[in-house]
Design a protein around this motif. Structure first.
Motif, PDB file in Angstrom:
ATOM      1  N   SER A 442      59.957 -10.538  11.893  1.00 22.94           N
ATOM      2  CA  SER A 442      60.664  -9.367  12.400  1.00 22.94           C
ATOM      3  C   SER A 442      60.782  -8.285  11.329  1.00 22.94           C
ATOM      4  O   SER A 442      60.525  -7.107  11.590  1.00 22.94           O
ATOM      5  CB  SER A 442      62.045  -9.789  12.890  1.00 22.94           C
ATOM      6  OG  SER A 442      62.807  -8.674  13.240  1.00 22.94           O
ATOM      7  N   ALA A 447      61.704  -4.143  11.366  1.00 16.34           N
ATOM      8  CA  ALA A 447      63.034  -4.232  11.968  1.00 16.34           C
ATOM      9  C   ALA A 447      64.087  -4.246  10.877  1.00 16.34           C
ATOM     10  O   ALA A 447      63.849  -4.750   9.780  1.00 16.34           O
ATOM     11  CB  ALA A 447      63.155  -5.489  12.815  1.00 16.34           C
ATOM     12  N   GLY A 448      65.253  -3.691  11.186  1.00 17.62           N
ATOM     13  CA  GLY A 448      66.368  -3.764  10.261  1.00 17.62           C
ATOM     14  C   GLY A 448      67.078  -5.091  10.406  1.00 17.62           C
ATOM     15  O   GLY A 448      66.710  -5.917  11.241  1.00 17.62           O
ATOM     16  N   LYS A 449      68.098  -5.276   9.601  1.00 18.27           N
ATOM     17  CA  LYS A 449      68.788  -6.565   9.609  1.00 18.27           C
ATOM     18  C   LYS A 449      69.463  -6.833  10.955  1.00 18.27           C
ATOM     19  O   LYS A 449      69.340  -7.902  11.531  1.00 18.27           O
ATOM     20  CB  LYS A 449      69.829  -6.582   8.488  1.00 18.27           C
ATOM     21  CG  LYS A 449      70.511  -7.910   8.358  1.00 18.27           C
ATOM     22  CD  LYS A 449      70.716  -8.266   6.909  1.00 18.27           C
ATOM     23  CE  LYS A 449      70.980  -9.739   6.790  1.00 18.27           C
ATOM     24  NZ  LYS A 449      70.885 -10.217   5.444  1.00 18.27           N
ATOM     25  N   GLN A 451      68.877  -5.413  13.836  1.00 18.23           N
ATOM     26  CA  GLN A 451      67.882  -5.574  14.904  1.00 18.23           C
ATOM     27  C   GLN A 451      67.324  -6.990  14.906  1.00 18.23           C
ATOM     28  O   GLN A 451      67.150  -7.608  15.950  1.00 18.23           O
ATOM     29  CB  GLN A 451      66.747  -4.568  14.714  1.00 18.23           C
ATOM     30  CG  GLN A 451      67.145  -3.159  15.112  1.00 18.23           C
ATOM     31  CD  GLN A 451      66.070  -2.153  14.774  1.00 18.23           C
ATOM     32  OE1 GLN A 451      65.426  -2.245  13.733  1.00 18.23           O
ATOM     33  NE2 GLN A 451      65.892  -1.173  15.639  1.00 18.23           N
ATOM     34  N   THR A 452      67.047  -7.506  13.713  1.00 16.45           N
ATOM     35  CA  THR A 452      66.515  -8.862  13.614  1.00 16.45           C
ATOM     36  C   THR A 452      67.525  -9.871  14.143  1.00 16.45           C
ATOM     37  O   THR A 452      67.178 -10.776  14.907  1.00 16.45           O
ATOM     38  CB  THR A 452      66.175  -9.173  12.154  1.00 16.45           C
ATOM     39  OG1 THR A 452      65.243  -8.218  11.699  1.00 16.45           O
ATOM     40  CG2 THR A 452      65.597 -10.560  12.015  1.00 16.45           C
ATOM     41  N   ARG A 455      67.899  -9.287  18.106  1.00 13.72           N
ATOM     42  CA  ARG A 455      66.750  -9.532  18.978  1.00 13.72           C
ATOM     43  C   ARG A 455      66.089 -10.882  18.735  1.00 13.72           C
ATOM     44  O   ARG A 455      65.464 -11.441  19.624  1.00 13.72           O
ATOM     45  CB  ARG A 455      65.703  -8.432  18.784  1.00 13.72           C
ATOM     46  CG  ARG A 455      66.144  -7.107  19.353  1.00 13.72           C
ATOM     47  CD  ARG A 455      65.175  -6.023  18.934  1.00 13.72           C
ATOM     48  NE  ARG A 455      65.607  -4.725  19.408  1.00 13.72           N
ATOM     49  CZ  ARG A 455      65.266  -4.220  20.595  1.00 13.72           C
ATOM     50  NH1 ARG A 455      64.478  -4.898  21.387  1.00 13.72           N
ATOM     51  NH2 ARG A 455      65.704  -3.040  20.968  1.00 13.72           N
ATOM     52  N   ILE A 456      66.191 -11.408  17.540  1.00  4.11           N
ATOM     53  CA  ILE A 456      65.485 -12.642  17.219  1.00  4.11           C
ATOM     54  C   ILE A 456      66.452 -13.789  16.933  1.00  4.11           C
ATOM     55  O   ILE A 456      66.394 -14.838  17.585  1.00  4.11           O
ATOM     56  CB  ILE A 456      64.579 -12.456  15.984  1.00  4.11           C
ATOM     57  CG1 ILE A 456      63.704 -11.225  16.146  1.00  4.11           C
ATOM     58  CG2 ILE A 456      63.765 -13.707  15.726  1.00  4.11           C
ATOM     59  CD1 ILE A 456      62.628 -11.348  17.166  1.00  4.11           C
TER      60      ILE A 456
ATOM     61  N   ILE B 124      62.557  -0.157   5.033  1.00  4.68           N
ATOM     62  CA  ILE B 124      62.216  -0.368   6.444  1.00  4.68           C
ATOM     63  C   ILE B 124      61.124   0.615   6.866  1.00  4.68           C
ATOM     64  O   ILE B 124      60.133   0.233   7.511  1.00  4.68           O
ATOM     65  CB  ILE B 124      63.477  -0.218   7.313  1.00  4.68           C
ATOM     66  CG1 ILE B 124      64.398  -1.403   7.038  1.00  4.68           C
ATOM     67  CG2 ILE B 124      63.122  -0.124   8.775  1.00  4.68           C
ATOM     68  CD1 ILE B 124      65.690  -1.368   7.805  1.00  4.68           C
ATOM     69  N   PHE B 140      57.714 -14.476  18.399  1.00 12.67           N
ATOM     70  CA  PHE B 140      59.151 -14.458  18.645  1.00 12.67           C
ATOM     71  C   PHE B 140      59.460 -15.164  19.960  1.00 12.67           C
ATOM     72  O   PHE B 140      58.611 -15.232  20.849  1.00 12.67           O
ATOM     73  CB  PHE B 140      59.654 -13.015  18.724  1.00 12.67           C
ATOM     74  CG  PHE B 140      59.397 -12.238  17.470  1.00 12.67           C
ATOM     75  CD1 PHE B 140      59.537 -12.843  16.224  1.00 12.67           C
ATOM     76  CD2 PHE B 140      59.009 -10.910  17.520  1.00 12.67           C
ATOM     77  CE1 PHE B 140      59.304 -12.128  15.064  1.00 12.67           C
ATOM     78  CE2 PHE B 140      58.765 -10.196  16.367  1.00 12.67           C
ATOM     79  CZ  PHE B 140      58.911 -10.804  15.130  1.00 12.67           C
ATOM     80  N   PRO B 141      60.651 -15.676  20.105  1.00 11.80           N
ATOM     81  CA  PRO B 141      61.005 -16.388  21.354  1.00 11.80           C
ATOM     82  C   PRO B 141      61.247 -15.418  22.499  1.00 11.80           C
ATOM     83  O   PRO B 141      62.360 -15.235  22.946  1.00 11.80           O
ATOM     84  CB  PRO B 141      62.287 -17.139  20.973  1.00 11.80           C
ATOM     85  CG  PRO B 141      62.882 -16.345  19.868  1.00 11.80           C
ATOM     86  CD  PRO B 141      61.754 -15.701  19.139  1.00 11.80           C
ATOM     87  N   TYR B 150      57.091  -5.340  20.225  1.00 11.23           N
ATOM     88  CA  TYR B 150      58.316  -5.433  19.411  1.00 11.23           C
ATOM     89  C   TYR B 150      58.459  -4.298  18.401  1.00 11.23           C
ATOM     90  O   TYR B 150      59.536  -3.704  18.299  1.00 11.23           O
ATOM     91  CB  TYR B 150      58.341  -6.796  18.710  1.00 11.23           C
ATOM     92  CG  TYR B 150      59.605  -7.074  17.933  1.00 11.23           C
ATOM     93  CD1 TYR B 150      60.762  -7.483  18.577  1.00 11.23           C
ATOM     94  CD2 TYR B 150      59.647  -6.918  16.551  1.00 11.23           C
ATOM     95  CE1 TYR B 150      61.925  -7.730  17.874  1.00 11.23           C
ATOM     96  CE2 TYR B 150      60.807  -7.166  15.839  1.00 11.23           C
ATOM     97  CZ  TYR B 150      61.935  -7.573  16.500  1.00 11.23           C
ATOM     98  OH  TYR B 150      63.082  -7.810  15.804  1.00 11.23           O
ATOM     99  N   ILE B 154      61.811  -1.770  18.489  1.00 10.09           N
ATOM    100  CA  ILE B 154      62.822  -1.535  17.462  1.00 10.09           C
ATOM    101  C   ILE B 154      62.854  -0.071  17.054  1.00 10.09           C
ATOM    102  O   ILE B 154      63.836   0.384  16.473  1.00 10.09           O
ATOM    103  CB  ILE B 154      62.609  -2.434  16.218  1.00 10.09           C
ATOM    104  CG1 ILE B 154      61.237  -2.226  15.633  1.00 10.09           C
ATOM    105  CG2 ILE B 154      62.842  -3.879  16.546  1.00 10.09           C
ATOM    106  CD1 ILE B 154      61.020  -3.023  14.393  1.00 10.09           C
TER     107      ILE B 154
END
Ligand SMILES: Nc1ncnc2c1ncn2[C@@H]1O[C@H](COP(=O)(O)OP(=O)(O)OP(=O)(O)O)[C@@H](O)[C@H]1O
Ligand SMILES: [Mg+2]
Lengths: 568, 294
Positions: A442, A447-449, A451-452, A455-456, B124, B140-141, B150, B154
């Motif tokens: 991620s 992705a930022g922290k 977001q990770t 979403r994950i 980022i 990813f799940p 993805y 984001i």
């Protein structure tokens, strides 16, 4: 080449004893759990089953009629023998000789408390001279005074005896009891709902007046207007009240027309109002299908009705309702709190002494006796926060506390605190079980922290978090000790959810199955009658927790199928 | 200097051996050794370069003064024995290693001339310009579709048309479209390992990165999937600049334009792939690519 000799395969290498040891441990655990479950299930299911009525005549001429509750062998103390008459002593010694010096006795539920002053009576077998199951013996479950056992001899309508045989009286009873019960239910509705609504309207007018007085002073025009409104409400209320009272009186009069005369085991004639009878059946004439019908009707009453007779009869619906509602509110409180705390601990906090200290503290919190949480809840939620809320928002009601006492909300919060460690620990485990490769994937996508995490990490950890919630719910729903301090009561006058705005009343005290069990088992006047209900209620509580768990487990396995799979 | 080195026996071979022994002694002593960089790279437009890049895991130094350049639109392979720091280097490019608290670095890297490690760099934003494929597929799940889009999700992209288009283009790019076009809403974890890896490639190219980082993308795959991914790299070349770690010498030789040979945290030799494989300057490189050492 010389090879190094290897050790021979030995018993220890195979670990055969370890297999036996571990299997033994499992067996003991399973046996204990299964034993407990079986005990509760068998006893709990048997309680409501209708059993026959036995009439027993003793050597001294006394007659008892009732249901045999249980029977046992006992070893009489030395002082027992001299107290017996010579004839009785001979028979007792005969019996004891065949039974290794012990005597058999039975506990008979004799009912008719207003006449006998007892609910139960021990009967020694050697004293019995005659025993039968009278055809027309009737079990009567009443609104008060517990059960009644007798043989109907007449039916009274408007003061006249209209049937003089058991059969005819029973026929008339069956014909009229339905309407009488319907009128009783209507009367109960009038008493609770309508009079409750009248009181609520009056109370809210009174509170408005009090509030106006406190805000504007006693003579301000706004206060005067409130006072006039209150007086109008009072007049309206007393008119309404008189109307409802009249209706109730009419219902009472209609029901008072019907009575039934019984002869008891002690040969006394007793007249019962039909309105006092919840259920009656001729216990010794029942076919299988009738028994099943009574069993089902008792279960229905148990699950849907309010308790009677100091909780030992009737239903436990308010307790079921209170337990479920409290568990749900607790879950909604503990889930976000625990998950957020665990997220910070695992994802944001820099590993170090402080984090370890917090983690140890959280784990130790799980070992704090639950009564301590109750004390804390009482002090913190009720007396501190609750009293504050009362001062701010419910000043008009003081000195009567609104939130400043135990209630559904504070009980739920206390249990949320109690179960917080479970949720935090489980969530942390779940978070750390999310493979780092997913986080890295991620991040590598930019992705930022957060977001990770959102979403994950969280979706992937959700099954584990739910496991924690399941454990927390089971723990919370079964907890009793702290509830005694923060709002669970023996008998709650109102449900915490009703049709009066704002519908959910989180400040009300409530009934709880666990507390109900404690109350039945240890606080009941009629403890012999309450004992079987302890098992039934326990069975119900276990079924409830089981149902909550099954729901959560199914949710979890759905999530698990979604997020974790065994590809490759 | 540009002449090819002959490594046959003889007086010349002996000196080469002696130099190598000397170099290994200096590496063992923890000193840096200079990289032999072939000059062809100077003609290429550069997308990524490292400048005296050193990295420590706690007290242990894993990379020593690495100077390497990645040519735009070309494939650069990182080879070297296990544990020599290839993953460490490639993970330093998008600063995934920063997530470990024990990591300390010295030196710098430049992406299209901009510093990667300067203080205050938007990490980022930097990662959004790169795509990365990991050694083990890490879908990813969520659904196949959501996996691919993805990087756009984001960024807050909501437009269904844009997402659909990117999804199809990326999956075609990763040679996976035909296999999954009817089951885009299925869970990505239901794919086979090779499909998962191609899905990860699709995800990595979805946001059209300036550089694609691949850490042994084929190590978990069977030969057929490996061939597919190699063909894929062939197709992606030109549009994307690729830095790839591989243990497979044939793969490096087949797919890459430039090859960097690493050894114990040092970059020993860097040049065009044909040169590295056929006429390397250093005997260590020669031994490694011919399988005699490593
Ligand atoms: N997280 C870590 N903490 C400490 N040391 C590490 C860490 N990751 C890698 N190392 C060390 O850094 C060195 C380089 O490791 P790296 O993973 O970069 O090797 P590699 O070339 O990718 O090897 P392989 O071909 O086996 O994947 C190794 O000695 C390894 O032990
Ligand atoms: Mg590696």
């Amino acid at each position: 080449m010389r090879r190094r000799p290897r050790a021979k395969a030995s018993v220890l290498a195979e670990g055969e004893p370890m297999i036996w040891l571990t299997a033994g441990g499992l067996t003991v655990a399973i046996l204990m759990i299964a034993g407990l479950l079986a005990l509760v299930t068998v006893q709990g299911l048997a309680t409501l089953w209708p059993v026959p009525l036995t009439r027993i005549r003793l050597a001294n001429g006394v007659q008892h009629m009732g249901e045999v509750a249980r029977s046992e062998l006992f070893r009489p103390p030395a002082a027992f023998w001299p107290s017996l008459a010579p004839e009785a002593e001979r028979r007792a010694r005969d019996e004891a000789a065949g039974q290794d010096g012990r005597l058999r006795r039975r506990l008979i539920r004799i009912g008719n408390f207003e006449i006998t002053g007892e609910h139960f009576q021990w009967v020694n077998d050697f004293e019995v001279v005659a025993e039968e199951q009278p055809e027309w013996a009737i079990v009567v479950e009443r609104m008060s005074w517990g059960r009644f056992y007798g043989i109907p001899i007449a039916f009274v309508e408007d003061g006249r005896r209209v049937a003089e045989t058991p059969q005819a009286a029973w026929e008339l009873f069956r014909r009229h009891h339905g309407e009488v019960a319907a009128r009783r239910a209507r009367r109960r509705r009038l008493e609770t709902r309508e009079i409750g609504a009248i009181n609520a309207a009056l109370e809210s007018a009174r509170l408005a007046l009090r509030a106006a007085e406190q805000r504007n002073g006693a003579d301000a025009p706004a206060t005067q207007a409130r006072r006039r409104a209150y007086e109008a409400a009072e007049v309206r209320g007393s008119n309404e009240y008189a109307r409802v009272r009249a209706e109730i009186a009419a219902l009472d009069a209609a029901n008072a027309r019907y009575r039934m005369v019984f002869r008891t085991a002690g040969d006394r004639e007793t007249t019962l109002d039909l309105a006092a009878v919840v259920r009656a059946y001729p216990a010794n004439q029942l076919r299988w299908i009738d028994r099943l019908g009574i069993y089902a009707s008792r279960w229905t009453e148990f699950l849907t009705a309010e308790p009677r007779e100091a909780n030992s009869e009737g239903g436990v619906f308010p307790a079921i309702f209170g337990t479920v509602l409290m568990t749900l509110i607790m879950s909604f409180a503990v889930a976000p709190l625990g998950v957020m705390a665990a997220l910070y601990l695992r994802e944001y906090a820099k590993a170090g002494a402080a984090v370890s200290a917090v983690r140890i503290a959280v784990n130790n919190l799980a070992g704090v006796p639950s009564i301590v949480f109750g004390v804390f809840g009482l002090g913190f939620f009720c007396y501190l926060i609750g009293a504050r809320l009362d001062e701010l928002f419910f000043a008009a009601r003081l000195p009567n506390p609104t939130f400043g006492k135990g209630g559904l909300l504070w009980a739920s919060m206390t249990l949320a605190l109690l179960t917080l460690p479970v949720v935090i620990v489980a969530t942390e485990e779940a978070l750390s079980a999310v493979p780092n490769s997913m986080r890295e994937g991620s991040y590598a996508c930019g992705a930022g922290k957060w977001q990770t995490i959102r979403r994950i990490v969280l979706p992937r950890a959700m099954p584990g978090i739910l496991t924690g919630m399941i454990l927390a719910m089971a723990r919370g729903a079964g907890e009793v000790a702290p509830l005694m301090l923060v709002g669970a009561v023996k008998l709650a006058p109102e449900l915490p959810l009703d049709s009066v705005f704002p519908y959910l009343h989180p400040e009300r005290s409530f009934m709880h199955l666990g507390f109900h069990i404690y109350d039945l088992g240890f606080q009941s006047q009629n403890s012999e009658a309450a004992k079987p209900m302890v098992f039934t209620t326990t069975l119900l509580l276990m079924a409830l927790i089981f149902a909550l768990n099954v729901a959560a487990v199914r949710l979890r396995s759905r999530l698990r199928r979604k997020f974790v799979s065994a590809a490759f | 200097m540009h002449s090819t080195t002959h490594l046959e026996a003889g007086p010349r071979g002996d000196t080469v051996r002696e130099e190598a022994t000397d170099r290994l002694a200096r590496i063992a002593a923890g000193e840096s050794v200079p990289t032999v960089t072939h000059p062809e790279i100077e003609q290429e437009p550069i997308v990524l370069e490292t400048r005296d890049f050193c990295l420590h895991y706690g007290p242990k130094q894993a990379l020593f003064d690495i100077n390497v350049k990645v040519a735009r639109g070309k494939v650069t392979a990182l080879i070297g024995p296990s544990g020599c720091g290839k993953s460490t280097l490639i993970r330093s490019v998008n600063r995934i290693n920063d997530l470990l608290s024990t990591v300390h670095i010295r030196g710098d890297m430049l992406l299209a001339g901009e510093s990667i490690y300067a203080p205050g760099v938007d990490v980022i934003g930097l990662r959004k310009r790169m795509g990365m494929v990991f050694q083990k597929p890490n879908p990813f799940p969520m659904s196949i579709y959501e996996n691919v889009v993805y990087p756009l999700r984001i960024d807050g992209e909501r437009n269904r048309r844009v997402l659909d288009e990117v999804c199809e283009r990326s999956l075609r790019g990763a040679a996976l479209w035909e296999e999954v076009k009817d089951r885009l809403q299925d869970n990505a974890l239901s794919l086979s390992g090779g499909q998962q890896q191609r899905l990860c490639i699709a995800r990595a190219i979805a946001a059209e990165p300036e550089i694609l980082l691949m850490d042994e993308p084929c190590s978990a795959l069977d030969p057929i999937a490996t061939t597919k991914i190699e063909n894929l790299i062939e197709q992606l070349k030109g549009d994307y600049s690729i830095l790839i770690v591989t243990h497979n010498m044939q793969q490096a030789a087949r797919t890459s334009d430039y090859t960097a040979f690493m050894y114990l945290g040092h970059l020993l030799e860097f040049g065009r792939t044909e040169t590295i494989f056929q006429t390397p300057r250093l005997i260590e490189t020669q031994d490694y690519v011919t399988g005699r050492f490593g």
